[in-house]
Scaffold this motif. Structure first.
Motif, mmCIF file in Angstrom:
data_model
loop_
_atom_site.group_PDB
_atom_site.id
_atom_site.type_symbol
_atom_site.label_atom_id
_atom_site.label_comp_id
_atom_site.label_asym_id
_atom_site.label_seq_id
_atom_site.Cartn_x
_atom_site.Cartn_y
_atom_site.Cartn_z
ATOM 1 N N ARG A 264 0.639 -1.404 -0.358
ATOM 2 C CA ARG A 264 -0.323 -0.196 0.148
ATOM 3 C C ARG A 264 0.727 1.531 0.144
ATOM 4 O O ARG A 264 1.649 1.358 0.440
ATOM 5 C CB ARG A 264 -0.851 0.224 1.420
ATOM 6 C CG ARG A 264 -1.461 -1.476 1.407
ATOM 7 C CD ARG A 264 -3.050 -1.094 0.122
ATOM 8 N NE ARG A 264 -3.746 -0.982 0.669
ATOM 9 C CZ ARG A 264 -5.022 -0.629 -0.413
ATOM 10 N NH1 ARG A 264 -5.327 -0.735 -1.439
ATOM 11 N NH2 ARG A 264 -6.243 0.140 0.105
ATOM 12 N N GLU A 310 4.110 3.681 3.176
ATOM 13 C CA GLU A 310 3.634 2.700 2.886
ATOM 14 C C GLU A 310 3.400 1.882 3.506
ATOM 15 O O GLU A 310 3.876 2.185 4.748
ATOM 16 C CB GLU A 310 5.201 1.706 2.027
ATOM 17 C CG GLU A 310 5.113 2.717 0.705
ATOM 18 C CD GLU A 310 6.650 1.705 -0.301
ATOM 19 O OE1 GLU A 310 7.259 0.720 0.388
ATOM 20 O OE2 GLU A 310 7.108 2.068 -1.082
ATOM 21 N N ALA A 314 -2.904 -5.082 3.996
ATOM 22 C CA ALA A 314 -3.996 -4.424 3.128
ATOM 23 C C ALA A 314 -4.465 -3.684 3.630
ATOM 24 O O ALA A 314 -5.841 -2.717 3.252
ATOM 25 C CB ALA A 314 -4.776 -5.861 2.616
ATOM 26 N N ASN A 316 -5.400 -0.044 5.646
ATOM 27 C CA ASN A 316 -5.195 1.417 5.459
ATOM 28 C C ASN A 316 -5.552 2.229 6.494
ATOM 29 O O ASN A 316 -6.313 2.230 7.375
ATOM 30 C CB ASN A 316 -6.652 2.230 4.091
ATOM 31 C CG ASN A 316 -6.824 1.260 3.144
ATOM 32 O OD1 ASN A 316 -6.038 1.174 2.559
ATOM 33 N ND2 ASN A 316 -8.180 0.577 2.467
ATOM 34 N N GLY A 345 -4.773 7.162 -1.119
ATOM 35 C CA GLY A 345 -3.486 5.239 -1.107
ATOM 36 C C GLY A 345 -4.199 4.804 -2.169
ATOM 37 O O GLY A 345 -4.999 4.527 -3.508
ATOM 38 N N SER A 347 -2.562 0.459 -4.234
ATOM 39 C CA SER A 347 -1.573 -0.814 -4.092
ATOM 40 C C SER A 347 -0.595 -1.065 -5.313
ATOM 41 O O SER A 347 -1.043 -0.769 -6.708
ATOM 42 C CB SER A 347 -2.636 -2.353 -3.793
ATOM 43 O OG SER A 347 -3.632 -2.018 -3.033
#
Length: 432
Positions: A264, A310, A314, A316, A345, A347
């Motif tokens: 992410r 980063e 998975a 947020n 954001g 992936s």
């Protein structure tokens, strides 16, 4: 038909500045029922749409499905920086694969750059291109490598557009004193990624490609010599297929999933910096030497667009803007209280060696992804190269297929925890 520009996708956290500044995206229907075609494409980002456009232009029957809206993935939400060459500096790549292959990959990337800018011009897509890019060093010990980078690019790779910057010139161009030196690259720049994506989708549709949104692939298989892709309400049957999901591959295809790992990445945009003319007055894009790269630039309307945080899960963060503002303040203390208008954001698909993953994963099915943060140019070009390979007009995609891209270790269960540990270690090294 159009859908409101503030559409919020479950895979795309936060409303991006790109969505606010690009107008409304064209909407495409969901697939319902069965459809036969020559080439089926899974993924509505740069790779899939470029392949769809070039194949449709040549008269091939193309159908593309996208699980969400076109542009919800990395293609519509990235930092917009083009860069030069591959993810590795050419001299670093040369140590691993030799000069001949390194030079060929560098030349291929230059072709990708020209293709992107030429395509936008030919299709009359306003991508807000701004020339100029800086690579800057956060460690003084990197100075020799930065000096050599500019020299090697000119002498060995026929690229005379780079020049070394000492600390004083780096400070002046950035408006920040936090970096020790840099390399200025006048042969590249940055764009508005979602404007390119929207224009590309329209061009592919006009060329004759059938595009379906809100249509996730549930499975992909070979049946009676054909590729069959099942969706919630329909089925695609094709002679061949392209998987162009990058960091959103999920569990659709196991070979790709073992080689392309999502991480992410988050970006924020400030209010226009009218009171701070000293910050990047030339409007160039910037990327630093950290393993967890900080990348930033000013937008067409004068905002600071900053990415760098980063996450290796998975999840947020609840407040993306808080973390981004803190990183901005490290470089620009005068902006410690700056208002953040947008934070978002998505992936990024990475591979072990930070090189694209291009492989035939089953008969008639090619998977392309893993651009590792260098995908604005390469994703577009790989889509074109795939189309050329199908049409038999160019074998250049074979250069990417020949790269040694190992799977992430650990198998399906341990792959992500091991990646978390490894990337966390490298991120810790950035601090010392």
């Amino acid at each position: 038909m159009f859908i409101a520009k503030d559409w919020q996708s479950p895979i795309a956290p936060g409303l991006s500045w790109y969505q606010e500044s690009s107008g409304e995206r064209p909407a495409f229907p969901a697939l319902e029922g069965s459809l036969d075609c020559d080439v089926a494409i899974i993924g509505g980002g740069y790779t899939g749409l470029q392949a769809a456009y070039h194949l449709a232009e040549a008269g091939t029957r193309v159908a593309l499905i996208e699980a969400q809206r076109v542009g919800d993935g990395a293609s519509g939400r990235n930092g917009g920086q083009l860069g030069t060459g591959q993810r590795w500096w050419p001299e670093e790549l040369e140590e691993k694969i030799g000069y001949e292959r390194s030079k060929a990959l560098f030349d291929l990337a230059e072709g990708a750059k020209r293709h992107l800018l030429d395509f936008a011009a030919e299709q009359k897509i306003d991508i807000d291109f701004v020339q100029g890019h800086l690579n800057v060093s956060h460690k003084k010990s990197y100075e020799a490598a930065f000096r050599a980078n500019a020299e090697i690019a000119a002498s060995r790779y026929s690229y005379p557009h780079m020049r070394f910057l000492d600390k004083a010139e780096t400070d002046s161009i950035l408006g920040s004193t936090r970096y020790h030196c840099g390399v200025y690259d006048s042969g590249t720049g940055h764009i508005h990624p979602l404007k390119l994506l929207i224009g590309l989708a329209r061009s592919a549709s006009v060329a004759g490609a059938s595009i379906f949104e809100m249509t996730a692939a549930k499975s992909i298989d070979r049946q009676r010599g054909k590729v069959v892709i099942d969706t919630a309400k329909g089925q695609l049957t094709a002679d061949r297929a392209l998987i162009a999901c990058n960091g959103y591959i999920g569990n659709l295809e196991p070979v790709t999933a073992s080689h392309v790992m999502p991480i992410r990445s988050f970006i924020g945009a400030t209010v226009p910096l009218d009171r701070f003319p000293e910050i990047i007055p030339g409007g160039e894009s910037v990327a630093d030497s950290r393993f967890v790269v900080r990348y930033f630039r000013k937008t067409k309307d004068g905002r600071l667009l900053f990415g760098g945080r980063e996450a290796y899960t998975a999840d947020n963060p609840r407040d993306i803007s808080h973390h981004i503002r803190r990183q901005i303040a490290e470089l620009y203390p005068q902006l410690k209280d700056i208002e953040m208008t947008h934070a978002w954001g998505g992936s990024v698909g990475i591979t072990m060696p930070r090189q694209p993953f291009v492989r035939d994963v089953m008969p008639g099915v090619t998977s392309i992804g893993g651009y590792s943060g260098h995908g604005v140019m390469l994703a577009n070009y790989c889509g074109r190269l795939y189309a050329q390979s199908v049409l038999g007009t160019s074998p250049d995609i074979e250069l990417f297929k020949s790269l040694d891209i190992p799977a992430f270790p650990g198998g399906a269960r341990m792959r992500r925890p091991l990646l978390f540990l490894a990337l966390s270690w490298f991120a810790l090294r950035d601090r010392f």
